[in-house]
Scaffold this active site. Structure first.
Site, mmCIF file in Angstrom:
data_model
loop_
_atom_site.group_PDB
_atom_site.id
_atom_site.type_symbol
_atom_site.label_atom_id
_atom_site.label_comp_id
_atom_site.label_asym_id
_atom_site.label_seq_id
_atom_site.Cartn_x
_atom_site.Cartn_y
_atom_site.Cartn_z
ATOM 1 N N LYS A 217 79.898 11.311 48.791
ATOM 2 C CA LYS A 217 78.943 11.386 49.906
ATOM 3 C C LYS A 217 79.650 11.117 51.238
ATOM 4 O O LYS A 217 79.328 11.735 52.266
ATOM 5 C CB LYS A 217 77.808 10.394 49.687
ATOM 6 C CG LYS A 217 76.897 10.811 48.530
ATOM 7 C CD LYS A 217 75.986 9.678 48.114
ATOM 8 C CE LYS A 217 75.057 10.110 46.987
ATOM 9 N NZ LYS A 217 74.431 8.966 46.302
ATOM 10 N N GLY A 304 66.372 9.466 43.158
ATOM 11 C CA GLY A 304 65.065 9.490 42.492
ATOM 12 C C GLY A 304 64.483 10.895 42.473
ATOM 13 O O GLY A 304 64.928 11.789 43.195
HETATM 14 N N1 HSE Z 1 73.388 8.555 41.374
HETATM 15 C C1 HSE Z 1 73.099 8.720 42.759
HETATM 16 C C2 HSE Z 1 72.726 7.379 43.359
HETATM 17 C C3 HSE Z 1 71.984 9.704 42.888
HETATM 18 O O1 HSE Z 1 72.486 6.448 42.591
HETATM 19 O O2 HSE Z 1 72.705 7.226 44.564
HETATM 20 C C4 HSE Z 1 71.782 10.235 44.255
HETATM 21 O O3 HSE Z 1 72.906 10.892 44.737
#
Ligand code: HSE
Length: 328
Positions: A217, A304
């Site tokens: 991210k 979610g």
């Molecule tokens: N596995 C990721 C989290 C999902 O827990 O943030 C969303 O990208």
């Protein structure tokens, strides 16, 4: 005007959440959109799906013709959909495959693409943007960072602003685990199990726990801003085996940071007076340092079912507006 046709690839938690949400709000939003096809390894190839399939889909039942994984690129290429929504699982070892192939196949066959899969965007940003230009089709990926909570897209509201750095809590699963350990005294393993049941965790939860998800991210946010960071060159540490008692009065959070020169993900002990220390459960937080506004902090859900479905809907509205504008 004819309805815009959507192909959903991957019908797990996010796909089902999106299909349900779209059917609920499309009239209200006057979206002339129809899901004409779902392709899912387990649930099969479902043509003209109705919302009534959702309970059986949640149980993973086969609902259409069987799909051989090898034939998915051909099915994508031959589909007459205008938009492909890609919700397959993240695979880091293969640097975002097979999703990258699915997305490039969709672009080459004239489809706009919406994805929630971080792999293709984090590992192949340049190639995807080039194909997007070449084939004049959009690639939208809001759901890859902070689900439906505004993240990089908020920069569209701030023309002329420059990001000096950003930092935040970008992984819902690890934040949920840490919150449950602090607030309810849960063990790491029990908290992780709960995060998996609630659909926050990746199919392979080590990606969450070891900081890789937050790192991807960070890379995606950086690419949108115009910085290049690569997973291999970043410091990435997660929360596996963390002992929160070691941090005394401070609250430890898994913090992601980037500026133009460096990027990292690591557990950081925060003073209780720091607002980020109070971001709890599956919430995410993102603080931009901007030359015009100073600090801007966004807090909201980052994982979610419906939270991510919101991101896809946000992207879909953009794609529909784009299609309608170009066909005028
Ligand atoms: N596995 C990721 C989290 C999902 O827990 O943030 C969303 O990208």
């Amino acid at each position: 005007m004819r309805a815009i046709k959507v192909l959903i690839l991957g019908f797990g938690t996010v796909g089902q959440g999106f299909f349900e949400l779209l059917n609920k709000v499309k009239e209200e939003l006057r979206l002339n959109v129809v899901v004409t096809e779902i392709i899912d390894r387990r649930r099969g190839r479902i043509l003209n799906p109705k919302p009534s399939i959702l309970p059986d889909a949640a149980q993973g039942k086969l609902l259409g013709s069987r799909v051989d994984v090898d034939e998915i690129p051909r099915l994508i290429a031959e589909s007459d959909a205008d938009v492909m929504c890609e919700f397959t699982d993240l695979d880091v070892k293969s640097r975002g495959e097979p999703a990258f192939t699915y997305i490039t196949t969709a672009l080459r066959s004239g489809k706009h693409v919406i994805t929630t899969n971080k792999g293709p965007i984090a590992f192949h940003y340049d190639e995807l943007m080039e194909l997007s230009r070449k084939y004049d089709r959009l690639v939208k990926f809001k759901g890859t960072v902070m689900a439906g909570t505004p993240s990089f897209n908020i920069l569209n509201l701030l023309p002329g602003a420059h990001v000096e750095y950003f930092m935040g809590i970008l992984n819902g699963t690890t934040n949920f685990i840490l919150s449950k350990m602090y607030e309810e005294g849960l063990s790491f393993d029990d908290a992780l199990r709960l995060a998996q049941q609630l659909g926050y965790a990746e199919a392979d939860p080590s990606l969450d726990i070891d900081g890789i998800d937050a790192a991807l991210k960070t890379i995606i946010l950086s690419r949108v801003i115009g910085w290049r960071h690569e997973l291999e060159k970043m410091e990435v540490r997660g929360i596996r085996g963390i002992n929160i008692r070691e941090y005394g009065d401070k609250v430890v959070k898994l913090i992601a940071y980037a500026d133009k020169d460096r990027a990292y993900v690591r557990p950081v002990p925060l003073d209780k007076s720091d607002p980020l220390a109070h971001v709890s459960r599956n919430l995410n937080a993102l603080r931009f340092k901007l030359d015009t506004l100073g600090e801007l902090t966004i807090i909201g859900p980052g994982a979610g079912k419906y939270e991510t479905a919101q991101a896809v809907l946000t992207d879909l509205v953009d794609v529909v507006n784009h299609i309608n504008k170009s066909s005028k």
